[in-house]
Structures are given as structure tokens and as C-alpha cells.
Design an enzyme around this catalytic site. Structure first.
Site, PDB file in Angstrom:
ATOM      1  N   GLU A  83      -1.484  -1.584  -4.725  1.00 44.44           N
ATOM      2  CA  GLU A  83      -2.695  -0.783  -4.864  1.00 44.44           C
ATOM      3  C   GLU A  83      -2.479   0.300  -5.916  1.00 44.44           C
ATOM      4  OE1 GLU A  83      -5.628   2.070  -2.241  1.00 44.44           O
ATOM      5  OE2 GLU A  83      -4.613   0.410  -1.227  1.00 44.44           O
ATOM      6  N   ASP A 139      -2.037   0.983   7.680  1.00 47.36           N
ATOM      7  CA  ASP A 139      -1.230   0.805   6.465  1.00 47.36           C
ATOM      8  C   ASP A 139      -0.891  -0.667   6.227  1.00 47.36           C
ATOM      9  OD1 ASP A 139      -0.868   3.647   5.714  1.00 47.36           O
ATOM     10  OD2 ASP A 139       0.175   3.744   7.632  1.00 47.36           O
ATOM     11  N   ASP A 159       0.875  -1.173   0.000  1.00 42.26           N
ATOM     12  CA  ASP A 159       0.000   0.000   0.000  1.00 42.26           C
ATOM     13  C   ASP A 159       0.911   1.222   0.000  1.00 42.26           C
ATOM     14  OD1 ASP A 159      -2.288   1.678   0.262  1.00 42.26           O
ATOM     15  OD2 ASP A 159      -1.954   1.768   2.429  1.00 42.26           O
TER      16      ASP A 159
END
Length: 181
Positions: free
Chosen positions: A67, A139, A7
Site C-alpha cells: 500500500e 491490519d 499494509d
């Protein structure tokens, strides 16, 4: 299959590693790369690059999931996020890992069942799916969710693409294999 989920973020980049055997998932590790905000941009990107490389070296994933960047109201923020994502992607590619990309909507839908789920819902589902003792940090949870998404969606997409059955794809015969476009 060992999946490294990432991420990306310029301040905080989450990572999470899971082992997948069919639909069975096992937690390996996760964490957050905290990038010092007082460094020049190039050095901040290098921190992300170096740390993702280190995660790859220590965990030996077989594939990665990243992502995708979303476009928000502030073009400058979007550009900076894209650069952080590029540093992570370069680290993955340099480590010879195949990189699969998923939108936040795809990830949330795959993990929670709702593409507009709140961060807390994602954290709770990641905790449940991986049988974690505690709630993962935001996160880390997002990165683990990205890896879980690939474990659920990736193999099906790969099989369809190999057969040329995905909309907008076609198979091209090559010596020794197939290339899907």
C-alpha cells in the site's frame, strides 16, 4: 501466482498471502507484525524488515503488493509511516520480489467497488472473497485486500505496460526483452 500483500505501519504492519489462478483466489495466511513502541526508531524498522523477510521465507510468494503512503495533516506521522513502508519495501526487494504499489483508493475500489469504503466493509469483503470462517483483523484484512487488488489489477496493468499502452509509458527495445518507461 502467490501474492504477498503488505499494509505498512510503524506500530502494526499487516501481511496477507493469497494464491491466484486467474480470478480464483485462495487464502494462504495472514497476520500482523506488532512493533514494540518502546524501541528506538531504527530497531522498530528492523523488526518490520526482519519479520517481512521471515514471512517471505516461510510462504514463498512470487510477487508482492504494497500500500502506498498517503499524505495526512501531520507531516511527522507521514514521514514515520514512509519509513515503515521503506523497511517493508527493502525486505521485499532484498528477497528478490517484484513490488507493486497501490493506493488505498485503488485497493478499496478493487475489493469493495467503492474507493471510500469503510474498514469494516473491506474486512467483510475480504472474508467473503477468500471464504474465511471469521472476520480478519483490520491490519491483516488491509494486507489481504492489497494482495487481492494485485490479483485483479496487476496482470492487466502488466500486459498494457508491456505493449506500451498505458498513458505516460513507452516501450524501449532491449536485447532479450523490453523495458517499459
Amino acid at each position: 501466482m502467490r501474492i504477498l500483500g503488505v499494509d505498512p505501519g510503524l506500530r502494526r504492519t499487516g501481511f496477507g498471502v493469497v494464491d491466484a489462478q486467474g480470478m480464483r483466489l485462495q487464502y494462504v495466511t495472514s497476520g500482523t507484525i506488532v512493533v514494540p513502541s518502546d524501541l528506538p526508531l531504527a530497531e522498530r524498522l528492523k523488526v518490520i524488515l526482519d519479520n517481512i523477510r521471515e514471512v517471505v521465507e516461510t510462504t514463498s510468494p512470487t510477487v508482492s503488493a504494497l500500500e502506498k503512503v498517503f499524505v495526512n495533516a501531520n507531516p511527522s506521522s507521514t514521514l514515520l509511516l514512509g519509513q515503515a513502508r521503506g523497511a517493508a519495501m527493502c525486505a521485499l526487494a532484498d528477497s528478490r520480489l517484484q513490488v507493486h504499489e497501490y493506493t488505498a483508493l485503488q485497493i478499496k475500489k478493487s475489493v469493495v467497488g467503492n474507493g471510500h469504503a469503510a474498514k469494516e466493509q473491506v474486512q467483510r469483503m475480504v472474508q467473503h472473497l477468500l471464504s474465511l470462517d471469521g472476520l480478519p483483523a483490520a491490519d491483516s484484512a488491509d494486507a489481504l485486500a492489497c494482495a487481492i487488488c494485485h490479483a485483479h489489477v496487476g496482470p492487466m496493468v502488466d500486459r498494457l505496460a508491456q505493449r506500451g499502452q498505458l498513458p505516460g509509458t513507452k516501450s524501449v527495445r532491449l536485447r532479450g526483452g523490453r523495458l517499459t518507461r
